[in-house]
Design a protein around this motif. Sequence first.
Motif, PDB file in Angstrom:
ATOM      1  N   ILE A   1      25.406  25.743  45.129  1.00  0.00           N
ATOM      2  CA  ILE A   1      26.577  26.560  45.437  1.00  0.00           C
ATOM      3  C   ILE A   1      26.148  27.833  46.153  1.00  0.00           C
TER       4      ILE A   1
ATOM      5  N   PHE B   1      31.520  29.414  35.086  1.00  0.00           N
ATOM      6  CA  PHE B   1      31.096  30.735  35.546  1.00  0.00           C
ATOM      7  C   PHE B   1      31.214  31.783  34.454  1.00  0.00           C
TER       8      PHE B   1
ATOM      9  N   ASN C   1      37.658  31.446  35.430  1.00  0.00           N
ATOM     10  CA  ASN C   1      38.372  31.493  36.710  1.00  0.00           C
ATOM     11  C   ASN C   1      39.258  30.289  36.934  1.00  0.00           C
TER      12      ASN C   1
ATOM     13  N   PHE D   1      42.436  28.314  38.306  1.00  0.00           N
ATOM     14  CA  PHE D   1      43.307  28.603  39.445  1.00  0.00           C
ATOM     15  C   PHE D   1      44.659  29.064  38.944  1.00  0.00           C
TER      16      PHE D   1
ATOM     17  N   ARG E   1      47.467  28.152  38.701  1.00  0.00           N
ATOM     18  CA  ARG E   1      48.398  27.022  38.706  1.00  0.00           C
ATOM     19  C   ARG E   1      48.572  26.550  37.276  1.00  0.00           C
TER      20      ARG E   1
ATOM     21  N   TYR F   1      42.021  19.192  38.978  1.00  0.00           N
ATOM     22  CA  TYR F   1      41.725  19.640  40.344  1.00  0.00           C
ATOM     23  C   TYR F   1      40.566  18.850  40.960  1.00  0.00           C
TER      24      TYR F   1
ATOM     25  N   ALA G   1      36.142  34.187  42.885  1.00  0.00           N
ATOM     26  CA  ALA G   1      35.946  33.250  41.783  1.00  0.00           C
ATOM     27  C   ALA G   1      36.684  31.934  42.013  1.00  0.00           C
ATOM     28  N   TYR G   2      37.874  31.998  42.623  1.00  0.00           N
ATOM     29  CA  TYR G   2      38.617  30.755  42.881  1.00  0.00           C
ATOM     30  C   TYR G   2      37.846  29.874  43.842  1.00  0.00           C
TER      31      TYR G   2
ATOM     32  N   ASP H   1      34.610  29.897  44.452  1.00  0.00           N
ATOM     33  CA  ASP H   1      33.426  29.352  43.774  1.00  0.00           C
ATOM     34  C   ASP H   1      33.816  28.158  42.913  1.00  0.00           C
ATOM     35  N   ALA H   2      34.904  28.329  42.160  1.00  0.00           N
ATOM     36  CA  ALA H   2      35.308  27.269  41.243  1.00  0.00           C
ATOM     37  C   ALA H   2      35.620  26.005  42.014  1.00  0.00           C
ATOM     38  N   SER H   3      36.353  26.168  43.113  1.00  0.00           N
ATOM     39  CA  SER H   3      36.739  25.000  43.891  1.00  0.00           C
ATOM     40  C   SER H   3      35.511  24.322  44.490  1.00  0.00           C
TER      41      SER H   3
ATOM     42  N   THR I   1      39.277  23.391  49.879  1.00  0.00           N
ATOM     43  CA  THR I   1      39.304  24.710  49.255  1.00  0.00           C
ATOM     44  C   THR I   1      40.307  25.602  49.965  1.00  0.00           C
TER      45      THR I   1
ATOM     46  N   ARG J   1      43.991  24.026  49.341  1.00  0.00           N
ATOM     47  CA  ARG J   1      44.468  23.849  47.980  1.00  0.00           C
ATOM     48  C   ARG J   1      44.321  25.116  47.146  1.00  0.00           C
ATOM     49  N   VAL J   2      43.430  25.991  47.541  1.00  0.00           N
ATOM     50  CA  VAL J   2      43.189  27.167  46.710  1.00  0.00           C
ATOM     51  C   VAL J   2      43.476  28.469  47.446  1.00  0.00           C
TER      52      VAL J   2
ATOM     53  N   PRO K   1      47.289  28.788  49.015  1.00  0.00           N
ATOM     54  CA  PRO K   1      48.278  28.999  47.949  1.00  0.00           C
ATOM     55  C   PRO K   1      48.097  30.339  47.232  1.00  0.00           C
TER      56      PRO K   1
ATOM     57  N   PRO L   1      50.189  35.656  41.143  1.00  0.00           N
ATOM     58  CA  PRO L   1      49.728  35.235  39.831  1.00  0.00           C
ATOM     59  C   PRO L   1      48.347  35.808  39.500  1.00  0.00           C
TER      60      PRO L   1
END
Lengths: 262, 644
Positions: free
Chosen positions: A63, A102, A106, A108, A110, A118, B520-521, B523-525, B535, B538-539, B542, B641
Motif C-alpha cells: 500500500i 489501520f 476508517n 466509509f 455509508r 465493499y 483514510a478512506y 487507504d481503506a479502499s 476508489t 466508489r469512495v 461520493p 457524513p
Amino acid sequence: MAAETPASTAAEPLIQVEKFNYAYGDNQVLFDVDLNMSSEDVTALIGPSGCGKSTLLRSINRINDLVDSARVVSGKIKIDGIDLYAPDVDVISLRRNVGMVFQKYNPFPRSIFENAVYGLRVAGVKDRHDLEEAAERSLRSAALWDEVKDRLHEVATGLSGGQQQRLCIARAIALQPRILLMDEPCAALDPIATARIEELIHQLRGQYTFVIVTHNMEQAKRIADRTAFFYKGRLIEEDDTMNIFNHPRDPQTESYITGRLT
Amino acid sequence: MNSPTTPSRPPLRSVLLRSRKRTILGVDPQKLIKYFFGSNASVAIIVLVLIMVFLLREGIDFLPTYQRELQTYRRAGLEFCDIIDQPLQRNQALSSSLRQAVSASLETLSKTARDWRDAAFLLKRQVEDKTARPRESLTQALEKTPPAPEQIEVFRRELGEASAAAAKALDYPAVFGTAEREQLQREFAALTPEVTDLPPLLQTLAAEFSAKDREARTKFASLVQAQEEFEEATEPLQEVVDELKAKALETKEKAVEFDVLETNRLRLLEAAATETDAKEKASLTKEAAESVSEAVNLEKSIQEITGRTAELREQVEKYAVVIEKAAAVLPQDAGTGAARALVNEVREGIPAHAREMRAAAATLEGWRWDKPVSIFSVIGAFFFGTQWITNSSWQDFFGFVPLLSGSLVIAAIAILIATPVSVVAAIYTNQFASEREKEMIKPVIEFIQAIPSVVLGFIGISLVGNLIKDVSEWSWLQWVPGFPIQERLNMFNAGCLLAFMAVPTMFSLSEDALNNVPRAYIDASDALGATKLQTVFRVIVPAGISGILSAILLGLGRVVGETMVVLLVAGNRIAIPDFSAGPGVIFHPAHTLTGIIAQELGEVSRGSSHWQALFMVGIVLFAISLLVNWCARAVARRFEPHKA
C-alpha cells in the motif's frame, strides 16, 4: 481457506523478508531487514516511532506504492515464495489476500452493510444473496453481528469507536484473506474496546496470519507469539515473545522494553 | 536555585494591579484596536443591507406605478383594441409562410432562368465597377461644352480597352456555355455610357425569366391568388381597428398629460401651503392655477370606442369567413416539398386563427372600461407577463417571463457544459495527475478567471459564433435539432462562454472538495483491493459529493449573475424562446435579466416606470442569487457524513 493452511508451512514461513532495504526518496528507512513470519503465528512489530516497523507492514500489501517517492532499494519480501515486488505480481489480487486494519478506524461514510461488502463489490460480486451471506459471516467473525444486525443499513460512522474498528476488521476478513496486517489497531480506542479487539485476535488466530504493529508492550505480551524489535530502521532482535520480554539478548531491546529508550 | 546576585523584585501586589496610564481619549488601546477590526468586518454587512434597502426603495414603487399605467391602458380603451389587434398579428406570420410557399413554388419553374439572369447581371456590374474610372472620364468629356472630339476619342479607346480586359478577366460561372461566354465578353467590351439599353443577351435572359415567371404564376395561379386574398383580407378589419386605436391613443395621451399637470398643480399648492413668505406664496398659487388643464372625459371617449363593438364584431366575422375560404382553395400540390409543408402549415393554422379571432370578438362584449386593476393582477402582469415592451408609442409592458426564461435557459446550458468539464478535470487533477501536471493545470484553469468578461464577449461574437454557425452547416450534422442555425449570437453561444467562465470556480471548489476527502478512506479502499478507478468512483466522489454539488451551485450563481457576456453574445431578442422548436431552441437569441438592466438602465429617465421596472428585475436577480448561495451552503452542510 485459511483454516486448511497445512501445518507443514510452519517449517516454510509464509512471509519471508530478505535483506529488505526501503526508502522514501533519499531517506532510507529500512536497512537489511531479515524476518520470517510463519502462518500460524501472531507476530508483533515493536519499536520506537520512526523505526520503520509501519513501513515494513505497509510494504507487505504494497500500500506504500501509493506514496510517490517510496521505493524498494534492494532485497525482497516473499509471500509463499513469490517476490511481491516482481513485475508480474498482481497488486490488486495481493491486497485482496492481505487484509489491512489501520490505526484510526476508517469505515466509509455509508451503511454498515455496504462497508462489510465493499471488498466483494469491488471484486465484482453482484449477487445480493452472496453479499448478504458474506456480510453476516464476516460480521459474526468480527463479533459485531449481534450488535448491528438490526441496523445494517444505518450509516457506519454512527457506531462507537470500538465497533467501527471491528467493522473495519470485518470488512477486511470479508475477502477471506490469508494475512491480516494491523497497524496499531487499538491506538485510538479505550481500554474496554481494546480488550475486545484483543479477544477477537485471540479467536481468529490460526485462521489468519496476523502481523501487528503496536506501541503497547503489554499488548504485545498478551497477543503475540513472536515479537520483532526494530530500531532506527534495523531489525535488532526477533524471538518468541516470552524470550524478548524476559531475556532480551540485545541491550537496546532491553532498554526499550524497560522504557529507557525512546 | 536563585543565585545571590538576583536583583530585588517589586512586591507582587504592586504588579497585580493593572496600570491605567496608557489610554487614548480615555479608552484602553486594546479595546480601540478591537473596535477598529470589528467595524471593518461589519462594513461588509452594512453595505449589503444598504444595497437591499436601496434596491427595495427604488423598486417597490414599481407596482403602484405600473398599476396606474395599466389602469389608464384600460380606461382609455387601449386594452379594448388589443383584444382584437393582438390575435390579428398572427395573420402576418401566416401570410409570410404563404409568401414563402409562393416563391418556393415559383422557383421550381423559374429558378434556372433567374439564376442565369442574375449571374449575367452580376457579371455586368463587375465589369462596370472595374471600368468605373475611364467611364467617368468619358462621361465628363462627353458632357463638356464645347465638346473635344479628340479627347473623347482617347477616352473612348481607353474605356474600350479597359472593358475588354475586364470582360476577359471575369470568372464566368459554369452555367454559361462557350458561345454564351464569348457573346457576353463581346457585349461587355462594348459597354459605353451612351448606350442605356441592356446588351442583347442580357435582354434575352431577362425576357426568358419573365416568361418563366409568368408561366409559373399561371401554373400556381390558385396558390398565388389565395395568398393575395389572404393578405388583403385583413384590410377592412385593420382599418376599423386602426381608427379605434388612434382614438384610444389620443385619449390616453390626454389623460397622461392631465395627470402630469395635475400632479404638478398639487405639488405647487402643497409648496404654497407651507410657504411663509406671502409674495412667494402668491406666485406659487398663481402658477398652480395656471397649471390647471381640462380633465378628460374618459367615459365619453370610451363610449365612442365601445359604441362600435357591433361593427367590429361584424368585421371580424367577415374576416374569418374570408380567410377560411382562402384556406379552402389552397392547392394540395404546391411545387416543392418545402412549399407543400408551408402550405399545409398555413392550412392548419388558419382555422385556429379564425377561431381565435371569433373568441376574441366574443369577449369584447364582456369588457368593462371601469373595472379596477387590482394589485394582484399587476403582480401577475409583472411576474407572468410574456411581453417586455418599452418606449412604445402604444403601451409599455413590463413582463418578466421573457427575461427570466432567457436567463434560465442560458444558465442551464452553461451548467450542463461546465459541470462535466470541471468535475472531470478536478478528479483528474486531484487523483491521477502527477505533481508536475498539477502545477501546470491548476494555475492555467484558475487563470481563466482573470480574463475580463468583455474580452470573452468578443471572442464569442467573432470566434465562437462563426464556429457554431459553420459547424451547423456541415451536412453530416443535420440531425442535430436546430441545425443549420440562423443566428450567430444565440443562447447556446452565450451558454458556452458562461460555462468557460464558470469552470474555474467549479473546478477549484470541486478539487478542494476531493482534497478534503480523508486520506483514510482512500487507504481503506486501496487496502481492500480496489483499483484506482473504483476508489475514485466508489469512495472519493461520493465522499466529496457535497462539495461538488455546492461547487456546481456556486457556479450557477456566477452564471446567473454574469452580465457582459450575455449582453454581447446572447442576441438580445426580447421574446420568450420558442420552446415549440424543441431542443433546437437553444440556438435562438434571447435577452436576460442582467443584460436588460445593463442595456436599458443608462437610457431611461430616473424615477419613470421603466426605471422602477428595471429595479424590480434587479431585486428578483438579487433574490435568485441569495437563494442559490443559500442552497449551496445548505447542500454543503447536508451531506457531510465524514465531518459528522
